[in-house]
Design a protein around this motif. Sequence first.
Motif, PDB file in Angstrom:
ATOM      1  N   SER A   7       0.804  -1.219   0.000  1.00  0.00           N
ATOM      2  CA  SER A   7       0.000   0.000   0.000  1.00  0.00           C
ATOM      3  C   SER A   7       0.840   1.274   0.000  1.00  0.00           C
ATOM      4  CB  SER A   7      -0.944   0.011   1.210  1.00  0.00           C
ATOM      5  OG  SER A   7      -0.215  -0.077   2.413  1.00  0.00           O
ATOM      6  N   ARG A   8       2.157   1.128   0.101  1.00  0.00           N
ATOM      7  CA  ARG A   8       3.044   2.286   0.055  1.00  0.00           C
ATOM      8  C   ARG A   8       4.099   2.048  -1.018  1.00  0.00           C
ATOM      9  NH1 ARG A   8       5.771   3.506   5.444  1.00  0.00           N
ATOM     10  NH2 ARG A   8       6.762   1.568   4.834  1.00  0.00           N
ATOM     11  N   ALA A   9       4.471   3.107  -1.715  1.00  0.00           N
ATOM     12  CA  ALA A   9       5.437   2.994  -2.807  1.00  0.00           C
ATOM     13  C   ALA A   9       6.741   2.350  -2.356  1.00  0.00           C
ATOM     14  CB  ALA A   9       5.709   4.374  -3.412  1.00  0.00           C
ATOM     15  N   GLU A  10       7.204   2.696  -1.171  1.00  0.00           N
ATOM     16  CA  GLU A  10       8.492   2.170  -0.701  1.00  0.00           C
ATOM     17  C   GLU A  10       8.433   0.706  -0.298  1.00  0.00           C
ATOM     18  OE1 GLU A  10       6.830   4.795   2.656  1.00  0.00           O
ATOM     19  OE2 GLU A  10       7.024   4.941   0.505  1.00  0.00           O
ATOM     20  N   ASP A  11       7.243   0.109  -0.284  1.00  0.00           N
ATOM     21  CA  ASP A  11       7.113  -1.312   0.046  1.00  0.00           C
ATOM     22  C   ASP A  11       7.168  -2.222  -1.176  1.00  0.00           C
ATOM     23  OD1 ASP A  11       6.836  -0.608   2.697  1.00  0.00           O
ATOM     24  OD2 ASP A  11       4.645  -0.641   2.639  1.00  0.00           O
ATOM     25  N   LEU A  12       7.034  -1.649  -2.369  1.00  0.00           N
ATOM     26  CA  LEU A  12       7.021  -2.473  -3.578  1.00  0.00           C
ATOM     27  C   LEU A  12       8.384  -3.104  -3.846  1.00  0.00           C
ATOM     28  CD1 LEU A  12       5.489  -3.605  -5.952  1.00  0.00           C
ATOM     29  CD2 LEU A  12       5.935  -1.477  -7.190  1.00  0.00           C
ATOM     30  N   GLY A  13       9.455  -2.349  -3.725  1.00  0.00           N
ATOM     31  CA  GLY A  13      10.791  -2.884  -3.962  1.00  0.00           C
ATOM     32  C   GLY A  13      11.134  -4.063  -3.067  1.00  0.00           C
ATOM     33  N   PRO A  14      10.923  -3.922  -1.739  1.00  0.00           N
ATOM     34  CA  PRO A  14      11.191  -5.066  -0.856  1.00  0.00           C
ATOM     35  C   PRO A  14      10.330  -6.288  -1.180  1.00  0.00           C
ATOM     36  CG  PRO A  14      11.187  -3.048   0.422  1.00  0.00           C
ATOM     37  CD  PRO A  14      10.720  -2.684  -0.968  1.00  0.00           C
ATOM     38  N   ALA A  15       9.090  -6.071  -1.606  1.00  0.00           N
ATOM     39  CA  ALA A  15       8.232  -7.205  -1.976  1.00  0.00           C
ATOM     40  C   ALA A  15       8.790  -7.909  -3.206  1.00  0.00           C
ATOM     41  CB  ALA A  15       6.800  -6.735  -2.232  1.00  0.00           C
ATOM     42  N   LEU A  16       9.283  -7.125  -4.161  1.00  0.00           N
ATOM     43  CA  LEU A  16       9.866  -7.726  -5.366  1.00  0.00           C
ATOM     44  C   LEU A  16      11.212  -8.379  -5.050  1.00  0.00           C
ATOM     45  CD1 LEU A  16       8.830  -5.068  -8.004  1.00  0.00           C
ATOM     46  CD2 LEU A  16       7.885  -7.360  -7.688  1.00  0.00           C
ATOM     47  N   ARG A  17      11.914  -7.864  -4.060  1.00  0.00           N
ATOM     48  CA  ARG A  17      13.158  -8.504  -3.629  1.00  0.00           C
ATOM     49  C   ARG A  17      12.868  -9.927  -3.156  1.00  0.00           C
ATOM     50  NH1 ARG A  17      15.827  -9.618   1.159  1.00  0.00           N
ATOM     51  NH2 ARG A  17      18.093  -9.609   0.995  1.00  0.00           N
ATOM     52  N   GLU A  18      11.788 -10.081  -2.378  1.00  0.00           N
ATOM     53  CA  GLU A  18      11.408 -11.411  -1.900  1.00  0.00           C
ATOM     54  C   GLU A  18      11.106 -12.341  -3.076  1.00  0.00           C
ATOM     55  OE1 GLU A  18      11.639 -12.534   1.223  1.00  0.00           O
ATOM     56  OE2 GLU A  18      12.475 -10.569   1.686  1.00  0.00           O
ATOM     57  N   ALA A  19      10.446 -11.823  -4.100  1.00  0.00           N
ATOM     58  CA  ALA A  19      10.154 -12.630  -5.291  1.00  0.00           C
ATOM     59  C   ALA A  19      11.449 -13.045  -5.986  1.00  0.00           C
ATOM     60  CB  ALA A  19       9.266 -11.852  -6.253  1.00  0.00           C
ATOM     61  N   ARG A  20      12.416 -12.139  -6.034  1.00  0.00           N
ATOM     62  CA  ARG A  20      13.711 -12.456  -6.655  1.00  0.00           C
ATOM     63  C   ARG A  20      14.426 -13.553  -5.880  1.00  0.00           C
ATOM     64  NH1 ARG A  20      18.680 -11.179  -5.383  1.00  0.00           N
ATOM     65  NH2 ARG A  20      18.144  -9.489  -3.954  1.00  0.00           N
ATOM     66  N   ILE A  21      14.388 -13.448  -4.570  1.00  0.00           N
ATOM     67  CA  ILE A  21      15.057 -14.443  -3.721  1.00  0.00           C
ATOM     68  C   ILE A  21      14.404 -15.810  -3.892  1.00  0.00           C
ATOM     69  CG2 ILE A  21      15.445 -15.098  -1.314  1.00  0.00           C
ATOM     70  CD1 ILE A  21      15.930 -12.060  -0.791  1.00  0.00           C
ATOM     71  N   VAL A  22      13.071 -15.833  -3.942  1.00  0.00           N
ATOM     72  CA  VAL A  22      12.359 -17.099  -4.150  1.00  0.00           C
ATOM     73  C   VAL A  22      12.797 -17.747  -5.464  1.00  0.00           C
ATOM     74  CG1 VAL A  22      10.069 -18.075  -4.665  1.00  0.00           C
ATOM     75  CG2 VAL A  22      10.368 -16.544  -2.716  1.00  0.00           C
ATOM     76  N   GLU A  23      13.037 -16.929  -6.467  1.00  0.00           N
ATOM     77  CA  GLU A  23      13.476 -17.436  -7.776  1.00  0.00           C
ATOM     78  C   GLU A  23      14.961 -17.761  -7.804  1.00  0.00           C
ATOM     79  OE1 GLU A  23      11.580 -18.213 -10.427  1.00  0.00           O
ATOM     80  OE2 GLU A  23       9.896 -17.785  -9.092  1.00  0.00           O
ATOM     81  N   ASP A  24      15.676 -17.532  -6.692  1.00  0.00           N
ATOM     82  CA  ASP A  24      17.108 -17.794  -6.591  1.00  0.00           C
ATOM     83  C   ASP A  24      17.878 -17.044  -7.686  1.00  0.00           C
ATOM     84  OD1 ASP A  24      19.284 -18.922  -5.276  1.00  0.00           O
ATOM     85  OD2 ASP A  24      19.363 -20.633  -6.655  1.00  0.00           O
ATOM     86  N   MET A  25      17.516 -15.772  -7.863  1.00  0.00           N
ATOM     87  CA  MET A  25      18.115 -14.933  -8.892  1.00  0.00           C
ATOM     88  C   MET A  25      18.965 -13.853  -8.218  1.00  0.00           C
ATOM     89  SD  MET A  25      16.129 -12.695 -11.843  1.00  0.00           S
ATOM     90  CE  MET A  25      15.211 -14.099 -12.424  1.00  0.00           C
ATOM     91  N   THR A  26      20.110 -13.574  -8.763  1.00  0.00           N
ATOM     92  CA  THR A  26      20.950 -12.515  -8.223  1.00  0.00           C
ATOM     93  C   THR A  26      20.433 -11.157  -8.687  1.00  0.00           C
ATOM     94  OG1 THR A  26      22.461 -12.466 -10.107  1.00  0.00           O
ATOM     95  CG2 THR A  26      22.990 -14.012  -8.306  1.00  0.00           C
ATOM     96  N   GLN A  27      20.828 -10.117  -7.969  1.00  0.00           N
ATOM     97  CA  GLN A  27      20.482  -8.765  -8.401  1.00  0.00           C
ATOM     98  C   GLN A  27      21.059  -8.478  -9.779  1.00  0.00           C
ATOM     99  OE1 GLN A  27      21.777  -6.000  -5.368  1.00  0.00           O
ATOM    100  NE2 GLN A  27      19.702  -5.863  -4.529  1.00  0.00           N
ATOM    101  N   GLN A  28      22.278  -8.908 -10.008  1.00  0.00           N
ATOM    102  CA  GLN A  28      22.921  -8.651 -11.297  1.00  0.00           C
ATOM    103  C   GLN A  28      22.139  -9.310 -12.430  1.00  0.00           C
ATOM    104  OE1 GLN A  28      25.583  -6.525 -11.878  1.00  0.00           O
ATOM    105  NE2 GLN A  28      24.851  -6.806 -13.961  1.00  0.00           N
TER     106      GLN A  28
END
Length: 97
Positions: A7-28
Amino acid sequence: MATVAVSRAEDLGPALREARIVEDMTQQALASIAGVGRQWLNAFEAGQKPSAPLDMVMRVIAALGVSVKLSRRPDLVWPPGDDEPIDLDSIVDGTQR
């Protein structure tokens, strides 16, 4: 992946970070696929880019293979009744009853 309410703009990035981690994908790897910089992605995932350009955010979402669903919040009914004053401070502070 489970449904995550944001519900807040600054919460979207951390939520997508969790999705990235679940996919075992690096930031790069994600940054490369999405066409964004790794440093930008790092700040976005940390919630430090609340005004991130929508096209960049949507590229990250697409690269992760997740989707965004818009739904009405049950605690924010519009329009309010004539006898119901709107307390914008409580809405912004998240203390609305």
